[in-house]
Scaffold this motif. Sequence first.
Motif, PDB file in Angstrom:
ATOM      1  N   THR A 202       1.227  -1.072  -0.055  1.00  0.00           N
ATOM      2  CA  THR A 202       0.259   0.328   0.074  1.00  0.00           C
ATOM      3  C   THR A 202       0.884   0.982  -0.423  1.00  0.00           C
ATOM      4  N   GLY A 203       2.265   0.777  -0.319  1.00  0.00           N
ATOM      5  CA  GLY A 203       2.780   2.203  -0.307  1.00  0.00           C
ATOM      6  C   GLY A 203       3.586   2.742   1.184  1.00  0.00           C
ATOM      7  N   PRO A 204       3.942   4.522   1.709  1.00  0.00           N
ATOM      8  CA  PRO A 204       4.362   4.517   0.301  1.00  0.00           C
ATOM      9  C   PRO A 204       5.439   4.502  -1.055  1.00  0.00           C
ATOM     10  N   TRP A 205       5.384   4.521  -1.353  1.00  0.00           N
ATOM     11  CA  TRP A 205       6.411   4.428  -2.872  1.00  0.00           C
ATOM     12  C   TRP A 205       7.405   5.621  -2.989  1.00  0.00           C
ATOM     13  N   THR A 206       8.364   5.141  -2.907  1.00  0.00           N
ATOM     14  CA  THR A 206       9.822   5.906  -3.376  1.00  0.00           C
ATOM     15  C   THR A 206      10.555   5.375  -5.012  1.00  0.00           C
ATOM     16  N   THR A 207       9.811   6.822  -5.505  1.00  0.00           N
ATOM     17  CA  THR A 207      10.756   6.627  -7.083  1.00  0.00           C
ATOM     18  C   THR A 207      12.197   5.939  -6.861  1.00  0.00           C
ATOM     19  N   GLN A 208      12.172   5.415  -8.219  1.00  0.00           N
ATOM     20  CA  GLN A 208      13.533   5.176  -8.171  1.00  0.00           C
ATOM     21  C   GLN A 208      14.536   5.679  -9.908  1.00  0.00           C
ATOM     22  N   GLY A 209      13.847   5.805 -10.618  1.00  0.00           N
ATOM     23  CA  GLY A 209      14.113   6.181 -11.743  1.00  0.00           C
ATOM     24  C   GLY A 209      13.743   5.800 -12.451  1.00  0.00           C
ATOM     25  N   TYR A 210      14.117   5.289 -14.149  1.00  0.00           N
ATOM     26  CA  TYR A 210      14.022   3.859 -15.418  1.00  0.00           C
ATOM     27  C   TYR A 210      14.209   2.835 -14.777  1.00  0.00           C
ATOM     28  N   ILE A 211      13.367   2.341 -15.129  1.00  0.00           N
ATOM     29  CA  ILE A 211      12.991   0.743 -16.010  1.00  0.00           C
ATOM     30  C   ILE A 211      13.884   1.172 -17.759  1.00  0.00           C
ATOM     31  N   MET A 212      13.461   1.889 -18.495  1.00  0.00           N
ATOM     32  CA  MET A 212      13.811   2.145 -19.378  1.00  0.00           C
ATOM     33  C   MET A 212      13.586   3.848 -19.618  1.00  0.00           C
ATOM     34  N   LYS A 213      14.785   4.315 -20.480  1.00  0.00           N
ATOM     35  CA  LYS A 213      14.277   6.456 -20.495  1.00  0.00           C
ATOM     36  C   LYS A 213      13.515   6.615 -22.250  1.00  0.00           C
ATOM     37  N   PRO A 214      12.496   7.806 -21.722  1.00  0.00           N
ATOM     38  CA  PRO A 214      11.838   7.821 -23.244  1.00  0.00           C
ATOM     39  C   PRO A 214      12.859   8.086 -23.984  1.00  0.00           C
ATOM     40  N   THR A 215      12.180   7.519 -24.779  1.00  0.00           N
ATOM     41  CA  THR A 215      12.860   7.539 -26.597  1.00  0.00           C
ATOM     42  C   THR A 215      12.194   8.153 -27.347  1.00  0.00           C
ATOM     43  N   HIS A 216      12.332   8.683 -28.796  1.00  0.00           N
ATOM     44  CA  HIS A 216      11.167   9.057 -29.339  1.00  0.00           C
ATOM     45  C   HIS A 216      11.302   7.825 -30.747  1.00  0.00           C
ATOM     46  N   ARG A 217      12.059   6.906 -30.326  1.00  0.00           N
ATOM     47  CA  ARG A 217      12.078   5.525 -30.754  1.00  0.00           C
ATOM     48  C   ARG A 217      10.638   4.210 -30.751  1.00  0.00           C
TER      49      ARG A 217
END
Length: 294
Positions: free
Chosen positions: A81-96
């Motif tokens: 139920t959290g709270p949730w701590t952001t860790q970052g990206y599994i895969m970064k955003p990309t235009h592809r």
Amino acid sequence: PTVFIDDDGQAYMYWGNPNVYYVKLNNDMISYSGEIVKLEKKPEHYQEGPWVYKRKGHYYMAFASTCCPEGLGYAMSDKATGPWTTQGYIMKPTHRSRGNHPGIIDYKGESYVFGLNYDIMHIETFKHHERRSTSVAKIHYNPDGTIQEIPYWSETVLEQIEPFNPYRRVEAETIAWGYGLKTEKMPEGRICVTHIDNNESLCIRGVDFGKGATSFSILAACNADDGYIEIRLGSTTGTLIGTVPITRSGAMDKYKLMSCPITDAKGIHDLYFCFKSTAQKNNLFPLDYWDFKQ
């Protein structure tokens, strides 16, 4: 939405855009108890599509992050139920990728993340349509449980987990690669490969024939007698191990089993079905399932 069942048997459902909500599910998995809860603090860059799972005492929430393009972000917690701590990206955003949504499973002791790409669509056009395909990559964890960032799908290499067993009923829509083929729901609920044109092919990777196959059978429908399938190893021009004629079945919705002998099929190979016709060019025959015998 995603459904997660914790170690104590309690099931939760999570969903939401642009916020995250969850609720406790009852044992029937279609009703809930308690209140619908909105997270007071959603993970940073959260967009939608939460996927919750647990591994080695850590709770993970992966999600489509930012927009657009979307990446795969994740957060961690010590409770469902959290709270949730952001860790970052599994895969970064990309235009592809533009749109990207995660699904994560554990299989034989390893974790795999599934997501979306537009690579097949881009073979034909870079004009944007929501024609998404599925990709998968192996997850690697750091000692503290955080996830090592994964490059874009086309830059990853996923080794085949285990050889493919051909000595069983295999649905024809089991495809590692094929171009121009479609699948359709047919009468009696069967799912078949359709829109097969002359000189198209279908590939299944890493097929283990063991000490050798002796015969091949396939359930197909056809209203002409000029079609056949070349069965090859390694490539569409590789070793020919058999040719099965696809003969008239009476109608395109009437299926019958068609067979041929097999020679020189031993060990592990990529398997290719090469679709041919001496007369027709398009819509040669729908295929339901196939198998080899030793």
